[in-house]
Design a protein around this motif. Sequence first.
Motif, PDB file in Angstrom:
ATOM      1  N   ALA A 157       4.417  11.898  21.117  1.00 35.93           N
ATOM      2  CA  ALA A 157       5.507  12.775  20.673  1.00 35.93           C
ATOM      3  C   ALA A 157       6.683  12.644  21.629  1.00 35.93           C
ATOM      4  O   ALA A 157       6.499  12.652  22.841  1.00 35.93           O
ATOM      5  N   VAL A 158       7.872  12.519  21.076  1.00 40.48           N
ATOM      6  CA  VAL A 158       9.094  12.604  21.873  1.00 40.48           C
ATOM      7  C   VAL A 158       9.636  14.010  21.679  1.00 40.48           C
ATOM      8  O   VAL A 158       9.921  14.423  20.545  1.00 40.48           O
ATOM      9  N   VAL A 159       9.738  14.743  22.784  1.00 39.03           N
ATOM     10  CA  VAL A 159      10.201  16.131  22.740  1.00 39.03           C
ATOM     11  C   VAL A 159      11.602  16.168  23.340  1.00 39.03           C
ATOM     12  O   VAL A 159      11.789  15.932  24.537  1.00 39.03           O
ATOM     13  N   LEU A 160      12.579  16.454  22.488  1.00 37.61           N
ATOM     14  CA  LEU A 160      13.971  16.534  22.915  1.00 37.61           C
ATOM     15  C   LEU A 160      14.317  17.994  23.171  1.00 37.61           C
ATOM     16  O   LEU A 160      14.458  18.779  22.236  1.00 37.61           O
ATOM     17  N   PHE A 161      14.432  18.365  24.435  1.00 37.80           N
ATOM     18  CA  PHE A 161      14.793  19.743  24.751  1.00 37.80           C
ATOM     19  C   PHE A 161      16.274  19.982  24.509  1.00 37.80           C
ATOM     20  O   PHE A 161      16.709  21.126  24.414  1.00 37.80           O
ATOM     21  N   ASN A 162      17.042  18.895  24.408  1.00 33.93           N
ATOM     22  CA  ASN A 162      18.441  18.958  23.984  1.00 33.93           C
ATOM     23  C   ASN A 162      18.503  18.512  22.531  1.00 33.93           C
ATOM     24  O   ASN A 162      18.539  17.313  22.232  1.00 33.93           O
ATOM     25  N   PRO A 163      18.511  19.458  21.574  1.00 31.79           N
ATOM     26  CA  PRO A 163      18.427  19.089  20.158  1.00 31.79           C
ATOM     27  C   PRO A 163      19.644  18.340  19.640  1.00 31.79           C
ATOM     28  O   PRO A 163      19.612  17.791  18.537  1.00 31.79           O
ATOM     29  N   GLU A 164      20.721  18.289  20.431  1.00 27.88           N
ATOM     30  CA  GLU A 164      21.913  17.572  19.983  1.00 27.88           C
ATOM     31  C   GLU A 164      21.644  16.078  19.804  1.00 27.88           C
ATOM     32  O   GLU A 164      22.391  15.388  19.106  1.00 27.88           O
ATOM     33  N   LYS A 165      20.598  15.580  20.438  1.00 31.63           N
ATOM     34  CA  LYS A 165      20.277  14.159  20.350  1.00 31.63           C
ATOM     35  C   LYS A 165      19.328  13.846  19.187  1.00 31.63           C
ATOM     36  O   LYS A 165      18.919  12.693  19.014  1.00 31.63           O
ATOM     37  N   ALA A 166      18.980  14.824  18.382  1.00 28.60           N
ATOM     38  CA  ALA A 166      17.950  14.633  17.364  1.00 28.60           C
ATOM     39  C   ALA A 166      18.339  13.607  16.312  1.00 28.60           C
ATOM     40  O   ALA A 166      17.549  12.725  15.956  1.00 28.60           O
ATOM     41  N   TRP A 167      19.548  13.716  15.790  1.00 21.96           N
ATOM     42  CA  TRP A 167      19.964  12.790  14.737  1.00 21.96           C
ATOM     43  C   TRP A 167      20.046  11.362  15.277  1.00 21.96           C
ATOM     44  O   TRP A 167      19.618  10.408  14.625  1.00 21.96           O
ATOM     45  N   GLU A 168      20.586  11.222  16.476  1.00 29.59           N
ATOM     46  CA  GLU A 168      20.650   9.896  17.072  1.00 29.59           C
ATOM     47  C   GLU A 168      19.247   9.318  17.252  1.00 29.59           C
ATOM     48  O   GLU A 168      19.028   8.122  16.992  1.00 29.59           O
ATOM     49  N   PHE A 169      18.300  10.149  17.688  1.00 29.85           N
ATOM     50  CA  PHE A 169      16.939   9.647  17.853  1.00 29.85           C
ATOM     51  C   PHE A 169      16.383   9.179  16.522  1.00 29.85           C
ATOM     52  O   PHE A 169      15.740   8.116  16.450  1.00 29.85           O
ATOM     53  N   GLN A 170      16.614   9.943  15.458  1.00 28.42           N
ATOM     54  CA  GLN A 170      16.098   9.541  14.149  1.00 28.42           C
ATOM     55  C   GLN A 170      16.663   8.186  13.723  1.00 28.42           C
ATOM     56  O   GLN A 170      15.935   7.332  13.197  1.00 28.42           O
ATOM     57  N   LEU A 171      17.944   7.992  13.953  1.00 29.04           N
ATOM     58  CA  LEU A 171      18.565   6.716  13.594  1.00 29.04           C
ATOM     59  C   LEU A 171      17.992   5.575  14.426  1.00 29.04           C
ATOM     60  O   LEU A 171      17.699   4.489  13.912  1.00 29.04           O
ATOM     61  N   ARG A 172      17.820   5.802  15.709  1.00 25.73           N
ATOM     62  CA  ARG A 172      17.284   4.755  16.577  1.00 25.73           C
ATOM     63  C   ARG A 172      15.829   4.450  16.228  1.00 25.73           C
ATOM     64  O   ARG A 172      15.395   3.292  16.268  1.00 25.73           O
ATOM     65  N   ARG A 173      15.075   5.467  15.903  1.00 27.91           N
ATOM     66  CA  ARG A 173      13.674   5.251  15.532  1.00 27.91           C
ATOM     67  C   ARG A 173      13.580   4.399  14.271  1.00 27.91           C
ATOM     68  O   ARG A 173      12.763   3.463  14.202  1.00 27.91           O
ATOM     69  N   LYS A 174      14.405   4.703  13.276  1.00 24.59           N
ATOM     70  CA  LYS A 174      14.393   3.928  12.040  1.00 24.59           C
ATOM     71  C   LYS A 174      14.880   2.507  12.291  1.00 24.59           C
ATOM     72  O   LYS A 174      14.241   1.523  11.875  1.00 24.59           O
ATOM     73  N   ARG A 175      16.002   2.380  12.975  1.00 28.15           N
ATOM     74  CA  ARG A 175      16.587   1.064  13.236  1.00 28.15           C
ATOM     75  C   ARG A 175      15.663   0.196  14.086  1.00 28.15           C
ATOM     76  O   ARG A 175      15.614  -1.026  13.931  1.00 28.15           O
TER      77      ARG A 175
END
Length: 352
Positions: A213-231
Amino acid sequence: MNFASDNTSPVPPQVLDALREANHGYAMPYGNDAIAAEVRDQIRTLFEAPEAEVFLVATGSAANALALACICPPWATVFCHRNAHIEEDECGAPEFYTGGAKMTLVEGPDVKMTPGNLDAEIAFAARGGVHNVQRGAVSITNVTEGGTVYSVDEVRALCAVARAYDLPVHMDGARFSNALVTTGATPADMTWRAGVDVLSFGGTKNGLMGVEAVVLFNPEKAWEFQLRRKRGGHLFSKHRYLSAQMQAYLTDDLWMKLATRANASAARLSAGLLRVEGAELIYPTDANMVFAKWPRAKHRAAMDGGAAYYMWPMDQSLDGPAEELISARLVCSWSTTDEDVDQFLALLGVDP
């Protein structure tokens, strides 16, 4: 007597049962399954972080590399210990996923960075302005690659140095559960309360088939993480099979029970090794890994008797003077038994 790695262990029956249960019927793909939502709530509750964002991937390298890519741009550097996992064991994955960020290696005893050494490396970086890579992020490995554990105070001190330079902090927690067993800390105290921004929360080394699990305590990075995970090719279509593993892992404190067993086995193994004539520990046995040296002849006896473990460093040979001390790494898992440990020690001439 397999001490090669905690990756060699089987999967606990609770996890297999959860996979079988998840296999009934249909479920939405790509992390939209109902179990994934429950896992997010479990982790938010566990870490006392209701705003945290949680994403699952299948490997620790993906967790670390994708997390670092979200907090370190390609023209910057990640400050980590010289022997950090992201430096030694990921084949340049963090550099690849960040698009070129480099690693700045920080020295420290027992495979742990010290605040003073970290501060010196950060202060020295970017001294030439546009001509240098810039200061990017700090990464802390807990449990370290030497099997040692950072206390909460040690994590807090390193995070304070990072904060002084306005740098985000990543924690590689492939063996996070083992660190918590050792310190008695809460997940929140070891992470965001100490100053950690993103955690790679390990499961595979503590019994899971393959999920982190990647736990982002700064939720502002959530969308970027989703894009990077998919890409990056790490968004699973049949995601429910990741979710089911993590759900079982977190239910009834299974994750901590597994880590407690592994740590206890390592403590028993470490104590027994010190009864071998001439043996000595290379690092303190803080968690579930033992780094020690003992006479070559007894390594031969152990290997001939069927024991599996790695020489450390790996290029050491069993050919040579019988009494010469050579070093090894032994790792205990949730499934290591007292009988495994005692049988191994018996090969070295140590009575139970």
